[in-house]
Design a protein around this motif. Structure first.
Motif, PDB file in Angstrom:
ATOM      1  N   UNK A  90      -0.366   5.792 -15.812  1.00 39.46           N
ATOM      2  CA  UNK A  90      -1.232   5.964 -15.214  1.00 39.46           C
ATOM      3  C   UNK A  90      -1.048   5.335 -13.851  1.00 39.46           C
ATOM      4  N   UNK A  91      -0.445   3.642 -14.070  1.00 41.52           N
ATOM      5  CA  UNK A  91      -0.473   3.385 -13.125  1.00 41.52           C
ATOM      6  C   UNK A  91       0.268   1.383 -13.963  1.00 41.52           C
ATOM      7  N   UNK A  92       1.291   1.298 -12.280  1.00 46.51           N
ATOM      8  CA  UNK A  92       2.130   0.636 -12.960  1.00 46.51           C
ATOM      9  C   UNK A  92       2.149  -0.400 -11.585  1.00 46.51           C
ATOM     10  N   UNK A 107      12.512  -1.947  -5.487  1.00 45.83           N
ATOM     11  CA  UNK A 107      13.961  -1.113  -6.287  1.00 45.83           C
ATOM     12  C   UNK A 107      14.159  -1.345  -7.353  1.00 45.83           C
ATOM     13  N   UNK A 108      13.339  -3.236  -7.655  1.00 45.76           N
ATOM     14  CA  UNK A 108      13.178  -4.067  -8.680  1.00 45.76           C
ATOM     15  C   UNK A 108      12.577  -3.694  -9.906  1.00 45.76           C
ATOM     16  N   UNK A 109      11.517  -2.597  -9.061  1.00 50.15           N
ATOM     17  CA  UNK A 109      10.453  -2.117 -10.027  1.00 50.15           C
ATOM     18  C   UNK A 109      11.115  -0.598 -10.701  1.00 50.15           C
ATOM     19  N   UNK A 110      11.699  -0.177 -10.013  1.00 51.14           N
ATOM     20  CA  UNK A 110      12.600   1.080 -11.023  1.00 51.14           C
ATOM     21  C   UNK A 110      12.976   0.467 -11.898  1.00 51.14           C
ATOM     22  N   UNK A 111      13.012  -0.712 -12.444  1.00 52.89           N
ATOM     23  CA  UNK A 111      14.020  -1.097 -13.447  1.00 52.89           C
ATOM     24  C   UNK A 111      12.481  -0.890 -14.664  1.00 52.89           C
ATOM     25  N   UNK A 128       1.613   6.876 -11.171  1.00 56.35           N
ATOM     26  CA  UNK A 128       1.274   5.590  -9.389  1.00 56.35           C
ATOM     27  C   UNK A 128       1.833   4.651  -9.000  1.00 56.35           C
ATOM     28  N   UNK A 129       1.967   3.747  -8.975  1.00 60.12           N
ATOM     29  CA  UNK A 129       2.929   2.595  -8.944  1.00 60.12           C
ATOM     30  C   UNK A 129       2.656   1.298  -7.467  1.00 60.12           C
ATOM     31  N   UNK A 146       1.995  -5.190 -14.789  1.00 56.88           N
ATOM     32  CA  UNK A 146       1.072  -4.233 -15.123  1.00 56.88           C
ATOM     33  C   UNK A 146       1.192  -3.378 -15.766  1.00 56.88           C
ATOM     34  N   UNK A 147       0.414  -2.242 -16.799  1.00 57.49           N
ATOM     35  CA  UNK A 147       0.226  -1.132 -16.819  1.00 57.49           C
ATOM     36  C   UNK A 147      -1.497  -0.249 -16.780  1.00 57.49           C
ATOM     37  N   UNK A 148      -1.654   0.775 -16.512  1.00 54.11           N
ATOM     38  CA  UNK A 148      -2.227   1.479 -16.917  1.00 54.11           C
ATOM     39  C   UNK A 148      -1.721   2.477 -17.724  1.00 54.11           C
TER      40      UNK A 148
END
Length: 151
Positions: A90-92, A107-111, A128-129, A146-148
């Motif tokens: 759902x969400x990062x 771009x970092x988070x794309x990893x 979503x992010x 973190x992640x949902x």
């Protein structure tokens, strides 16, 4: 294809849940949502220390985010028992330890985002992010995510 077949194809072994370093739990489930606490980047079992824009490149940060995504998958597996139960990432939320002039947090988070897409496919893995630049992360880590997830 099972999520575990996909992980094997990507040569990913899920790690055990990391013991929390403070007063929190690694995950909480409420209804059909599972919230995973922030995971910091680790390299060789130690915090992956660095600051983007100073001593860590965007590509290194992206690799750190991918490593965190693998740790998050290990925690999610522990939380739900079977990753095939996941209906949606759902969400990062990504925190990138960066200098004030560094602007490539996305771009970092794309990893992490790209790995979730590879593992779960475009329907389940798309999410979503938010990606933020921050002045510091616990233990000097370069990235925390973190992640949902929805079951």
């Amino acid at each position: 294809m099972s999520i575990y077949d996909k992980l094997a194809e990507l040569q990913i072994t899920l790690p055990p849940v990391t013991v929390p370093a403070a007063a929190y739990v690694p995950f909480v489930q409420t209804g059909n949502l599972v919230f995973l606490s922030g995971h910091i980047a680790r390299k060789d079992g130690k915090p992956w220390v660095g600051q983007l824009g100073k001593d860590t490149s965007t590509e290194e940060g992206k690799a750190a985010a991918r490593a965190i995504a693998i740790d998050l998958l290990g925690t999610l597996h522990a939380a739900v028992g079977d990753l095939n139960r996941v209906k949606r990432i759902v969400k990062v939320m990504s925190l990138v330890n960066s200098t004030p002039d560094f602007t490539e947090q996305h771009l970092v988070t794309n990893g992490a985002s790209e790995l979730f897409g590879q593992v779960f496919g475009p329907q389940v893995g798309a999410h979503a992010r938010s990606a933020f630049g921050v002045a510091q992360i616990p233990l000097g880590a370069c990235v925390e995510i973190e992640l949902i997830a929805e079951l």
